[in-house]
Design an enzyme around this catalytic site. Sequence first.
Site, PDB file in Angstrom:
ATOM      1  N   CYS A 106       0.815  -1.222   0.000  1.00 17.24           N
ATOM      2  CA  CYS A 106       0.000   0.000   0.000  1.00 17.24           C
ATOM      3  C   CYS A 106       0.847   1.270   0.000  1.00 17.24           C
ATOM      4  O   CYS A 106       0.585   2.209  -0.762  1.00 17.24           O
ATOM      5  CB  CYS A 106      -0.950  -0.002   1.200  1.00 17.24           C
ATOM      6  SG  CYS A 106      -0.151  -0.409   2.765  1.00 17.24           S
ATOM      7  N   HIS A 121      -2.968   6.518   4.251  1.00 16.22           N
ATOM      8  CA  HIS A 121      -1.553   6.689   4.573  1.00 16.22           C
ATOM      9  C   HIS A 121      -1.059   8.037   4.056  1.00 16.22           C
ATOM     10  O   HIS A 121      -1.429   8.476   2.957  1.00 16.22           O
ATOM     11  CB  HIS A 121      -0.711   5.598   3.916  1.00 16.22           C
ATOM     12  CG  HIS A 121      -0.927   4.224   4.459  1.00 16.22           C
ATOM     13  ND1 HIS A 121      -1.594   3.965   5.640  1.00 16.22           N
ATOM     14  CD2 HIS A 121      -0.530   3.005   3.972  1.00 16.22           C
ATOM     15  CE1 HIS A 121      -1.595   2.656   5.857  1.00 16.22           C
ATOM     16  NE2 HIS A 121      -0.974   2.064   4.859  1.00 16.22           N
TER      17      HIS A 121
END
EC number: 1.2.1.11
Length: 332
Positions: free
Chosen positions: A130, A237
């Site tokens: 990710c 994130h």
Amino acid sequence: MKKYNVAVVGATGMVGQKMLEVLEELKFPVENLYPMASARSAGKKITFAGKEYEVEELTPEAFDKDIDVALFSAGGGTSEKFAPEAAKRGVIVIDNSSAWRMDPEVPLVVPEVNPEDLKWHKNIIANPNCSTIQAMVPLKPLNEKYGIARIVYSTYQAVSGAGVKGYKDLENGIQGAEPQKFPHPIAFNCLPHIDDFLPNGYTKEEMKMVNETHKILHDDSIAITATTVRVPVYNSHSESINCELRKPFEVEDIQKMWEETPGCIVQDNPAENIYPMAVTATGTNEVYVGRIRRDFSIENGLNFWCVADNIRKGAAANAVQIAFALIDQGLI
């Protein structure tokens, strides 16, 4: 438009559920859907496009059906065991685990960055980590135009990246409960520790960013270091990325280049307090960049801030976009 038979492996998990949501949201042309999971979750009901489906147990024989593509998000051990079983039956596997990422026989793909690598797949395609995926979208055009000599990654990663248990640790930790997933409380805290520590002092997550960047960009000459940190944020994130470029640049030119980059959205107006944030990236499939500025400490240095929804672009959406790219290239 032709329709395709799609399996979702790990259909009851956090990313598996998001894969189903993104397939429906992006109107992927599904003929038949086959949700699969472990024996523990088999028999559960899920809804897709207004229709109810029963989750079937993941077995090698489950792939004896006519399945075109299988989206896997069930962990590395499960992928190592079942992805080859699906692949040898002619199913194209798009795997979200770390199991196949660094296998030289398996393409590691971000569709906006290296879709050409899909052409040499052997029925298994890896979804990158990710934190790597979101960085690749702005770094690819940067490397093509200016050349990147060095990257310093500093990440601020949401608890959803650690699954349901990580999410619960923050939720319950705010109420004072002891952590069940993390080694220390994540509520009101930051942990410079994602995945296991390695003998070189780095974590597996940090080395994933180093190794996957080299593979996706096809450029081992870039010097890369990373520090990855778990922060008390539920989703999306954030990354501070520092680059040393090989050629001189103007900040305005880089901003314009990213404004024209597919999948990349520039949010950069400090005077109006506009910059990418986790709360605004959540629920979207794009990568956001901002705080674009020169690093005056080195020649040709650049700093920027990069944010994306780790469950969507960092996992489920990227996998579905790979499936679309296979269709676009006539590979499925």
